[in-house]
Write an enzyme that holds these catalytic residues in place. Structure first.
Site, mmCIF file in Angstrom:
data_model
loop_
_atom_site.group_PDB
_atom_site.id
_atom_site.type_symbol
_atom_site.label_atom_id
_atom_site.label_comp_id
_atom_site.label_asym_id
_atom_site.label_seq_id
_atom_site.Cartn_x
_atom_site.Cartn_y
_atom_site.Cartn_z
ATOM 1 N N SER A 68 0.764 -1.122 -0.244
ATOM 2 C CA SER A 68 0.030 -0.027 -0.107
ATOM 3 C C SER A 68 0.852 1.185 -0.116
ATOM 4 O O SER A 68 1.952 1.315 0.483
ATOM 5 C CB SER A 68 -0.857 0.080 1.434
ATOM 6 O OG SER A 68 -1.413 1.282 1.570
ATOM 7 N N TYR A 128 -2.149 -0.367 10.189
ATOM 8 C CA TYR A 128 -2.362 -0.969 8.800
ATOM 9 C C TYR A 128 -1.272 -0.853 7.965
ATOM 10 O O TYR A 128 -0.758 -1.998 7.442
ATOM 11 C CB TYR A 128 -3.630 -0.253 8.256
ATOM 12 C CG TYR A 128 -3.740 -0.412 6.763
ATOM 13 C CD1 TYR A 128 -3.994 -1.745 6.119
ATOM 14 C CD2 TYR A 128 -3.170 0.557 5.715
ATOM 15 C CE1 TYR A 128 -4.102 -1.906 4.904
ATOM 16 C CE2 TYR A 128 -3.611 0.214 4.268
ATOM 17 C CZ TYR A 128 -3.687 -1.164 3.861
ATOM 18 O OH TYR A 128 -4.017 -1.300 2.566
#
Ligand code: NAD
Length: 336
Positions: A129, A154
């Site tokens: 990501s 995350y």
């Protein structure tokens, strides 16, 4: 061709689009997903229903964190390629439900790596990501930049995945490609993401929450560009020369990382204006302070991707958002 691919997270937004593309290209696709309820499971079931009619598609409902189910999966028929997209996604939710991030994105990822090792899989591509670029990254984000200051759990689990994959590439020679996706949007998208929830709220006459008083920029990337980038990378097996910026001593590992982003950061206020145009309706805005775990801007340097596959995302936001809005109206009906 009879090439078999495992796509994890196949009922998810990106996994669904990728499975459709690879099936159309003649691949045999084994899909995996746990169909969790992080967002509307009916949307996942509807995506899956689109795939299940295809004779070359099979589906298994498995949780990545279930070690014995994962071992059984990899004890079965061989996968030529594994494309690992399943994860607990979302920056903000990682502040509320931290354990699910470690279960899916760290423990679950280990089970994928172990399976690839057991099967001698030819190429593992995995979703990372843009959020791995943290507090100290310069714009545009380059794959050569250090990424050691994640600002959400995350991001930390996504970075952990990259490091774990590198160690397996180095130890066992598994060719690994990390895919740093930048804010992906489009038809069949994710209801937890701003473009989707803003659309729901604007059409429903509700205020939209805009963080950091709108002083944010995102590199919005259209789903078809993501799929094009990933499919072009599948045959690009990283060789021992593939770069690993953080540790030159490990340069023999067949490992690479790519940014897949539109390399055109858009101010959130411009994004909202474009969405209003697509919807032909004005938004009511609730201006809010910055949220913990967020970054102010994202912006992909895609020179490594361009060099590797002669492609970079370039769908204009207006075009991509109109496709999303048209799909949204068809899917939910024109009730709103
Ligand atoms: P998504 O949530 O739509 O898809 C993920 C899928 O994985 C879901 O269907 C979910 O049910 C499944 N899943 C989650 N945990 C699982 C588990 N433990 N076992 C089995 N299945 C599980 O998300 P997406 O947008 O399609 O994202 C795909 C990947 O790309 C994720 O790894 C995400 O972190 C990454 N990513 C996405 C974006 C984006 O903007 N969409 C940006 C950067 C990175």
């Amino acid at each position: 061709m009879d090439t078999r691919v495992l796509i994890t997270g196949v009922a998810g937004f990106i996994g669904f689009h990728l499975a459709r593309r690879l099936l159309a290209d003649g691949w045999i696709v084994q899909g995996l997903d746990n169909l969790n309820d992080y967002y509307d499971p009916n949307l996942k079931k509807d995506r899956l229903a689109q795939l299940e009619g295809h004779p070359a598609f099979q589906f298994k409902k498995i949780d990545l964190a279930d070690r014995s189910a994962m071992e059984t999966l990899f004890a079965g028929p061989h996968f030529d390629v594994v494309i690992h997209l399943a994860a607990q996604a979302g920056v903000r939710y990682s502040l509320q439900a931290p354990h699910s991030y470690v279960d899916s994105n760290v423990t679950g990822f280990l089970h994928i790596l172990e399976g690839c090792r057991a099967q001698k899989v030819g190429h593992l591509l995995f979703a990372s990501s843009s959020s791995v670029y943290g507090a100290n990254s310069q714009l545009p984000y380059s794959v050569h930049d250090p990424v050691d200051h994640p600002v959400s759990l995350y991001a930390a689990t996504k970075r952990a995945g990259e490091l774990m994959a590198h160690s397996y590439a180095h130890l066992y020679g598994i060719p690994c490609t990390g895919l740093r996706f930048f804010t992906v949007y489009g038809p069949w998208g994710r209801p937890d993401m701003a473009y989707f929830s803003f659309t729901q709220k604007i059409l429903g006459g509700e205020k939209i929450p805009v963080f950091n008083h709108g002083k944010m920029q995102r590199d919005f990337t259209y789903i078809d560009d993501i799929i094009e980038g990933v499919t072009r990378l599948v045959p690009k097996i990283p060789g021992p020369q593939a770069f690993w910026p953080a540790d030159p001593a490990s340069s023999a590992a067949p490992f690479q990382i790519h940014n897949i982003g539109n390399h055109t950061p858009v101010a959130l206020t411009d994004f909202i204006q474009t969405l209003e145009e697509c919807l032909d309706k004005k938004a009511e805005i609730e201006w809010l302070p910055m949220q913990d775990g967020d970054v102010v801007a994202t912006y992909a340097d895609v020179s490594a991707l361009q060099e590797a596959v002669a492609f970079a995302p370039d769908t204009p936001l207006r075009t991509g958002l109109q496709h999303f809005v048209d799909w949204y109206r068809r899917y939910y009906g024109n009730a709103q």
